[in-house]
Design an enzyme around this catalytic site. Sequence first.
Site, short mmCIF file in Angstrom:
data_model
loop_
_atom_site.label_atom_id
_atom_site.label_comp_id
_atom_site.label_asym_id
_atom_site.label_seq_id
_atom_site.Cartn_x
_atom_site.Cartn_y
_atom_site.Cartn_z
N LYS A 1 49.42 -5.57 -11.37
CA LYS A 1 50.78 -5.55 -10.83
C LYS A 1 51.54 -4.29 -11.27
CE LYS A 1 52.95 -9.38 -11.86
NZ LYS A 1 53.83 -10.58 -11.85
N LYS B 1 37.48 6.42 -23.72
CA LYS B 1 36.51 5.33 -23.58
C LYS B 1 35.62 5.59 -22.35
CE LYS B 1 36.18 0.56 -22.21
NZ LYS B 1 36.40 -0.27 -21.15
N LYS C 1 33.67 3.84 -15.75
CA LYS C 1 33.48 4.43 -14.42
C LYS C 1 34.82 4.83 -13.80
CE LYS C 1 32.43 -0.06 -12.32
NZ LYS C 1 32.30 -0.77 -13.60
P1 ADP Z 1 33.85 0.16 -16.62
O1 ADP Z 1 34.97 0.42 -17.62
O2 ADP Z 1 32.92 1.31 -16.54
O3 ADP Z 1 34.39 -0.26 -15.27
P2 ADP Z 1 33.31 -2.61 -16.97
O4 ADP Z 1 34.75 -2.90 -17.21
O5 ADP Z 1 32.68 -3.04 -15.68
O6 ADP Z 1 33.04 -1.05 -17.20
O7 ADP Z 1 32.50 -3.25 -18.19
C1 ADP Z 1 31.33 -4.03 -18.09
C2 ADP Z 1 30.93 -4.42 -19.51
O8 ADP Z 1 30.61 -3.25 -20.29
C3 ADP Z 1 32.05 -5.13 -20.28
O9 ADP Z 1 31.47 -6.18 -21.06
C4 ADP Z 1 32.63 -4.07 -21.18
O10 ADP Z 1 33.17 -4.60 -22.37
C5 ADP Z 1 31.43 -3.17 -21.46
N1 ADP Z 1 31.86 -1.76 -21.62
C6 ADP Z 1 32.35 -0.97 -20.65
N2 ADP Z 1 32.65 0.26 -21.11
C7 ADP Z 1 32.35 0.22 -22.44
C8 ADP Z 1 32.45 1.20 -23.48
N3 ADP Z 1 32.91 2.43 -23.25
N4 ADP Z 1 32.05 0.85 -24.71
C9 ADP Z 1 31.56 -0.41 -24.96
N5 ADP Z 1 31.46 -1.35 -24.00
C10 ADP Z 1 31.84 -1.07 -22.76
#
Ligand code: ADP
Length: 321
Positions: free
Chosen positions: A112, A191, A194
Site C-alpha cells: 500500500k 541485500k 531479484k
Molecule cells: P528476492 O528478494 O530475490 O525476491 P524472495 O523474497 O523470493 O527473494 O526470497 C525467497 C527466499 O529466499 C526467502 O525465504 C528469503 O528469506 C530468502 N532470501 C532471499 N534473499 C536472501 C538474501 N539476500 N539472504 C538470505 N536469504 C534470502
Amino acid sequence: MRILSGVKPTGRPHVGNYLGAIRQHIALQEKNNECIYMVADYHALTTLRDADLMREYRRGIALDYLALGLDPEKAIFFFQSDIPMHAELAWILSTITPHGLLERAHAWKDTKAKGNREMNAGLFTYPILMAADILLYNADSVPVGKDQKQHVEIARDIAEKFNNTFGDTFTLPEPDIPEDVATIIGTDGQKMSKSYNNTIGIFEDEATIKKQVMSITTASIELAEPMPIENDIILGLYEQFSSSAELDELKANYKAGGFGYGNAKKALLNKIIEHFAEARERRTKLAESDNIKEIMHEGAKKAQKIAITTMSDVYVKTGLS
Ligand code: ADP
Ligand code: TRP
C-alpha cells in the site's frame, strides 16, 4: 514433526535464495522429518500475468529444487495448483479471518505504501491462502525467512480462530526462522534480491555468473596496497563456499597487498562454479529427461491424500457435509 514450506515461482533463484532458504529446506528432509514443499504458483499469480513465464518459472523452480538435492522419496514436493483444495480452504478460512488481521500484515502495508503496484485483492488475502497451505497439512513447523514470519503467525491466529469457532481441527503452526542464516549481500552491497538486480545466479550459464561476480563493488585502492577485509562483499560470499583455512588464505592475500580485486573475484567465481557443478549437471539431465511431470504428479497424489482427510473434517465441522 511435520514441516511445510512453499516457494513462489516468480523468477530464477539466486545464491541468496539458496543460502537463505533452499539449502535449509533440503537439509531438513534428512532428519527423519516429514517434509512437505510446494511450488506456490497460486501465490505467484498475484504478480505474474504471463502464462508462458509462469510455466517456465514453475517448472524451473521444480527442476532447481530437485537438482539441488530435494529427494521426492523423502519429501512430498508438488505444485500448489495441482491441489485446488488450497483455494477452497482459503475461502472457508477467509470467512472467519478478521479484516484487521490482514490490514496489519507488513507485506500488505508495504504494498500500500509503495502505491506503485496494482493492489489486487489477492495481495490482501495472500496470508489466508498461505494459512490454507499450512493448515491443510496440519504442519507443526514452517521454515521461512524473516520476511515471512508474520504470515506464519497469521496462519496460527486463523487456526486458533477456526478451532475456537468450530472445534479443534487444525494444528497450530510455528515459524522456524534459522537464526544463524546471514543475510546474503548482493553485488552492490545491498541485500541480494531479484528486486535490486544485484544477484548472482546458480543455474545461469557460466558467462552470466562470471559477469555478475566481476560486477561486485569494491573499494578503490592502489594494487600494491593491502585490501580492507571489513565489509568486503567478495570475502562475505567466499566465506559461504569455502573452509575457514581457505578463507584465511584469501584474507592473507588481501592483507599482503599486490593481490587485486580481479584475483579475489576469480577465486570466488571458481568456488561458486565448483559448488554448484554437480547440481548444474543434474539439472540439465533432469530437464532433458522430462521426468519432472511424473515426479510432480506423484508428489501431488501424496499431498492430496493428506488434504482430503483435513477437508473431510472441515466439511463436518462447518456443516458443509
Ligand atoms: P528476492 O528478494 O530475490 O525476491 P524472495 O523474497 O523470493 O527473494 O526470497 C525467497 C527466499 O529466499 C526467502 O525465504 C528469503 O528469506 C530468502 N532470501 C532471499 N534473499 C536472501 C538474501 N539476500 N539472504 C538470505 N536469504 C534470502
Ligand atoms: N509466501 C511465501 C513467500 O512469499 C511462499 C509460501 C507460499 C509459503 N505458501 C507457503 C511459505 C506456505 C511457507 C508456507 O516466500
